[in-house]
Design a protein around this motif. Structure first.
Motif, PDB file in Angstrom:
ATOM      1  N   LEU A  12    -145.722  21.827 -63.780  1.00  0.00           N
ATOM      2  CA  LEU A  12    -144.582  20.971 -63.444  1.00  0.00           C
ATOM      3  C   LEU A  12    -143.525  20.983 -64.543  1.00  0.00           C
ATOM      4  O   LEU A  12    -142.564  20.227 -64.492  1.00  0.00           O
ATOM      5  CB  LEU A  12    -145.065  19.532 -63.196  1.00  0.00           C
ATOM      6  CG  LEU A  12    -146.114  19.388 -62.085  1.00  0.00           C
ATOM      7  CD1 LEU A  12    -146.534  17.929 -61.938  1.00  0.00           C
ATOM      8  CD2 LEU A  12    -145.581  19.915 -60.751  1.00  0.00           C
ATOM      9  N   GLY A  14    -140.430  22.592 -66.801  1.00  0.00           N
ATOM     10  CA  GLY A  14    -139.311  23.511 -66.700  1.00  0.00           C
ATOM     11  C   GLY A  14    -139.454  24.627 -67.725  1.00  0.00           C
ATOM     12  O   GLY A  14    -139.908  24.406 -68.845  1.00  0.00           O
ATOM     13  N   TYR A 203    -137.023  21.995 -57.682  1.00  0.00           N
ATOM     14  CA  TYR A 203    -136.031  21.031 -58.155  1.00  0.00           C
ATOM     15  C   TYR A 203    -135.048  21.790 -59.034  1.00  0.00           C
ATOM     16  O   TYR A 203    -135.455  22.395 -60.030  1.00  0.00           O
ATOM     17  CB  TYR A 203    -136.697  19.931 -58.981  1.00  0.00           C
ATOM     18  CG  TYR A 203    -137.866  19.252 -58.295  1.00  0.00           C
ATOM     19  CD1 TYR A 203    -137.665  18.224 -57.380  1.00  0.00           C
ATOM     20  CD2 TYR A 203    -139.178  19.654 -58.566  1.00  0.00           C
ATOM     21  CE1 TYR A 203    -138.738  17.607 -56.754  1.00  0.00           C
ATOM     22  CE2 TYR A 203    -140.257  19.039 -57.951  1.00  0.00           C
ATOM     23  CZ  TYR A 203    -140.028  18.010 -57.040  1.00  0.00           C
ATOM     24  OH  TYR A 203    -141.098  17.394 -56.424  1.00  0.00           O
ATOM     25  N   THR A 209    -133.141  16.929 -64.847  1.00  0.00           N
ATOM     26  CA  THR A 209    -134.197  17.530 -64.029  1.00  0.00           C
ATOM     27  C   THR A 209    -135.218  18.244 -64.906  1.00  0.00           C
ATOM     28  O   THR A 209    -136.427  18.176 -64.660  1.00  0.00           O
ATOM     29  CB  THR A 209    -133.583  18.510 -63.014  1.00  0.00           C
ATOM     30  OG1 THR A 209    -132.739  17.775 -62.113  1.00  0.00           O
ATOM     31  CG2 THR A 209    -134.646  19.246 -62.227  1.00  0.00           C
ATOM     32  N   GLN A 210    -134.738  18.920 -65.949  1.00  0.00           N
ATOM     33  CA  GLN A 210    -135.654  19.608 -66.866  1.00  0.00           C
ATOM     34  C   GLN A 210    -136.634  18.633 -67.489  1.00  0.00           C
ATOM     35  O   GLN A 210    -137.815  18.955 -67.675  1.00  0.00           O
ATOM     36  CB  GLN A 210    -134.851  20.291 -67.967  1.00  0.00           C
ATOM     37  CG  GLN A 210    -135.706  20.991 -69.010  1.00  0.00           C
ATOM     38  CD  GLN A 210    -134.901  21.374 -70.234  1.00  0.00           C
ATOM     39  OE1 GLN A 210    -133.794  21.863 -70.116  1.00  0.00           O
ATOM     40  NE2 GLN A 210    -135.455  21.140 -71.410  1.00  0.00           N
ATOM     41  N   TYR A 219    -144.909  15.361 -69.575  1.00  0.00           N
ATOM     42  CA  TYR A 219    -144.902  15.505 -68.114  1.00  0.00           C
ATOM     43  C   TYR A 219    -144.588  14.161 -67.457  1.00  0.00           C
ATOM     44  O   TYR A 219    -145.205  13.769 -66.473  1.00  0.00           O
ATOM     45  CB  TYR A 219    -146.223  16.086 -67.615  1.00  0.00           C
ATOM     46  CG  TYR A 219    -146.389  17.536 -68.020  1.00  0.00           C
ATOM     47  CD1 TYR A 219    -146.094  18.574 -67.135  1.00  0.00           C
ATOM     48  CD2 TYR A 219    -146.800  17.873 -69.310  1.00  0.00           C
ATOM     49  CE1 TYR A 219    -146.224  19.902 -67.525  1.00  0.00           C
ATOM     50  CE2 TYR A 219    -146.926  19.202 -69.709  1.00  0.00           C
ATOM     51  CZ  TYR A 219    -146.632  20.214 -68.805  1.00  0.00           C
ATOM     52  OH  TYR A 219    -146.746  21.527 -69.197  1.00  0.00           O
ATOM     53  N   HIS A 221    -141.192  13.319 -66.823  1.00  0.00           N
ATOM     54  CA  HIS A 221    -139.869  13.370 -66.211  1.00  0.00           C
ATOM     55  C   HIS A 221    -139.971  13.105 -64.714  1.00  0.00           C
ATOM     56  O   HIS A 221    -141.040  13.247 -64.110  1.00  0.00           O
ATOM     57  CB  HIS A 221    -139.183  14.708 -66.506  1.00  0.00           C
ATOM     58  CG  HIS A 221    -140.030  15.907 -66.270  1.00  0.00           C
ATOM     59  ND1 HIS A 221    -141.109  16.256 -67.074  1.00  0.00           N
ATOM     60  CD2 HIS A 221    -139.959  16.887 -65.326  1.00  0.00           C
ATOM     61  CE1 HIS A 221    -141.652  17.372 -66.633  1.00  0.00           C
ATOM     62  NE2 HIS A 221    -140.980  17.762 -65.571  1.00  0.00           N
ATOM     63  N   ASN A 223    -139.253  14.426 -61.788  1.00  0.00           N
ATOM     64  CA  ASN A 223    -139.826  15.298 -60.754  1.00  0.00           C
ATOM     65  C   ASN A 223    -141.278  15.640 -61.018  1.00  0.00           C
ATOM     66  O   ASN A 223    -142.018  15.937 -60.081  1.00  0.00           O
ATOM     67  CB  ASN A 223    -138.970  16.553 -60.548  1.00  0.00           C
ATOM     68  CG  ASN A 223    -138.712  17.327 -61.810  1.00  0.00           C
ATOM     69  OD1 ASN A 223    -139.571  18.060 -62.282  1.00  0.00           O
ATOM     70  ND2 ASN A 223    -137.521  17.145 -62.389  1.00  0.00           N
ATOM     71  N   ALA A 224    -141.720  15.576 -62.283  1.00  0.00           N
ATOM     72  CA  ALA A 224    -143.149  15.759 -62.558  1.00  0.00           C
ATOM     73  C   ALA A 224    -143.947  14.584 -62.014  1.00  0.00           C
ATOM     74  O   ALA A 224    -144.996  14.752 -61.387  1.00  0.00           O
ATOM     75  CB  ALA A 224    -143.386  15.920 -64.052  1.00  0.00           C
ATOM     76  N   SER A 227    -143.852  14.809 -58.165  1.00  0.00           N
ATOM     77  CA  SER A 227    -144.703  15.864 -57.617  1.00  0.00           C
ATOM     78  C   SER A 227    -146.171  15.461 -57.611  1.00  0.00           C
ATOM     79  O   SER A 227    -146.921  15.842 -56.705  1.00  0.00           O
ATOM     80  CB  SER A 227    -144.519  17.155 -58.426  1.00  0.00           C
ATOM     81  OG  SER A 227    -143.197  17.637 -58.319  1.00  0.00           O
ATOM     82  N   TYR A 236    -144.867  23.087 -56.549  1.00  0.00           N
ATOM     83  CA  TYR A 236    -143.658  22.460 -57.080  1.00  0.00           C
ATOM     84  C   TYR A 236    -143.176  23.239 -58.302  1.00  0.00           C
ATOM     85  O   TYR A 236    -143.950  23.529 -59.212  1.00  0.00           O
ATOM     86  CB  TYR A 236    -143.942  20.997 -57.445  1.00  0.00           C
ATOM     87  CG  TYR A 236    -144.487  20.213 -56.267  1.00  0.00           C
ATOM     88  CD1 TYR A 236    -143.646  19.701 -55.290  1.00  0.00           C
ATOM     89  CD2 TYR A 236    -145.855  20.023 -56.108  1.00  0.00           C
ATOM     90  CE1 TYR A 236    -144.143  19.009 -54.189  1.00  0.00           C
ATOM     91  CE2 TYR A 236    -146.370  19.331 -55.021  1.00  0.00           C
ATOM     92  CZ  TYR A 236    -145.510  18.828 -54.066  1.00  0.00           C
ATOM     93  OH  TYR A 236    -146.012  18.147 -52.978  1.00  0.00           O
ATOM     94  N   ASN A 238    -140.093  23.472 -61.249  1.00  0.00           N
ATOM     95  CA  ASN A 238    -138.981  22.824 -61.942  1.00  0.00           C
ATOM     96  C   ASN A 238    -138.007  23.891 -62.442  1.00  0.00           C
ATOM     97  O   ASN A 238    -138.331  24.674 -63.336  1.00  0.00           O
ATOM     98  CB  ASN A 238    -139.521  21.993 -63.117  1.00  0.00           C
ATOM     99  CG  ASN A 238    -138.422  21.193 -63.818  1.00  0.00           C
ATOM    100  OD1 ASN A 238    -137.234  21.425 -63.619  1.00  0.00           O
ATOM    101  ND2 ASN A 238    -138.832  20.251 -64.641  1.00  0.00           N
TER     102      ASN A 238
END
Length: 388
Positions: A12, A14, A203, A209-210, A219, A221, A223-224, A227, A236, A238
């Motif tokens: 997850l 980036g 994403y 986002t990163q 981990y 952030h 979107n992590a 997800s 998923y 990143n």
């Protein structure tokens, strides 16, 4: 590219080519640690891109779609790390110089890595990377438990090399008798596994986002966290980069090519466009940003990708930029919603006020608390989006 017919992301974090650096033209050895999402035995193949994906800082160092010169991979391998506590390593110094071994148990300022497997490139241990090349390692079979770390080790050489300047991954360069924290290593674009999944989700966005604003190796952030709440049957990926702009993605280069390989893409852009476009375009910047967002949706749709667009997060904009921010967000809420499959308004979650308040409640780069609240609020919308 046939790679995407087989491989999906299994972390997850980036990762990828954010910008370039110019080292001495001699071999260096680096290690990067990726927390594995789905455990089990799979064939792993790491994807690389020798092109800068997005504009870095003011663009004086590197810009979107910059083709990177040729460089050499002398060798590469993958190992397994059971546990990695980066905070403990940083307890005594901000730039930890640590030891690593293949036999000892982890302790303070030490990382134990085991089970190293050599990586090859079309059967060869070394590779001469061509300018602008997409390439991948040959598959190797490895078994990880969920939450363990993949240690990617690479010995490389070149005069111009890609790296991820703002990565929040634990990354180290060998200094002979120890390993020093450093991001000056070529980062893979994907930690790919041949896992069969229901849907491929990506994403794409900037530093928010990163994961900037959350701890290295955290981990945490948005979107992590999101997800981990979504079905594990999906993959998923990143694709966030610090300093990135919607205009970078809208150039339809190598970066958006990666996004197009997915079934669903969540888009979150605008902060860097607002700051940098205004400096270049003044009052016309809102028009340009809206066009970039519209083009991103069109390009993704042309590849049969479903798109969720988020509003531009609050970032403590000064008054003249806050007006552009409001105009762009009104476009997303009222017009782009007619084209994209879904829109999510993140502003009420992240601002100190209502939907038109440009002040960030959890820092411009959302911290752990803000990222958790964002993920929780976005979850129902994302579940509905993935059900389309």
């Amino acid at each position: 590219m046939k790679y995407f017919d087989t491989y999906v992301s299994n972390t997850l974090a980036g990762s990828g080519s954010q910008t370039v650096f110019y080292p001495e033209d001699r071999p260096f050895t680096g290690r990067i640690f990726y927390r594995i999402t789905e455990g089990g035995r799979f064939n792993y193949s790491l994807l690389f891109s020798n092109t800068v994906d997005s504009t870095f800082s003011d663009g004086s160092v590197s810009r979107k779609n910059l083709v990177i010169d040729s460089w050499t991979i002398h060798s590469a391998r993958i190992g397994i790390c059971k546990k990695l506590d980066f905070d403990a390593m940083c307890a005594e110094t901000k730039e930890p110089c640590i030891t690593m071994s293949e036999t000892e148990e982890p302790r303070a300022n030490h990382i134990a890595v085991s089970g190293f497997v050599p990586l090859t490139f079309e059967g060869k241990e070394s590779k001469q990377v061509a300018p602008g090349e997409f390439f991948a390692t040959d598959p190797v079979s490895l078994c990880f438990e969920s939450g363990e770390y993949l240690c990617f080790e690479i010995t490389f050489q070149g005069k111009m090399l890609p790296f991820h300047a703002e990565s929040i991954l634990p990354a180290f360069v060998s200094r002979g008798d120890c390993w020093q924290y450093s991001r000056l290593i070529p980062f893979p674009a994907m930690i790919g596994v041949d896992r069969k999944v229901a849907k491929k989700v990506a994403y794409i966005g900037d530093s928010i986002t990163q994961g900037c604003g959350t701890p290295i190796n955290g981990y945490a952030h948005w979107n992590a966290v999101l997800s981990q709440k979504l079905p594990r049957e999906n993959a998923y990926w990143n694709l966030g980069y610090g300093y990135a702009r919607a205009s970078d993605a809208a150039s339809n280069g190598a970066w958006l090519f990666k996004a197009k390989q997915n079934d669903y893409v969540a888009v979150c852009f605008g902060v860097n466009d607002i700051f940098h476009e205004y400096a270049a375009e003044g009052a016309n910047s809102a028009r340009n940003i809206k066009r970039s967002l519209n083009d991103i949706v069109d390009f993704l749709h042309a590849s049969n990708v479903k798109v969720l667009v988020q509003t531009v997060p609050p970032f403590d904009y000064p008054d003249h930029l806050a007006e552009i921010w409001r105009e762009v967000n009104a476009f997303i809420r009222n017009e782009l919603i007619q084209k994209a499959e879904a829109v999510f308004d993140c502003v009420p979650v992240l601002s100190t006020g209502g939907p038109d308040c440009p002040t960030a409640a959890y820092c411009g780069h959302p911290n752990v608390e803000g990222s958790a609240k964002w993920a929780e609020a976005l979850l129902p919308a994302m579940e509905s989006f993935l059900a389309l």
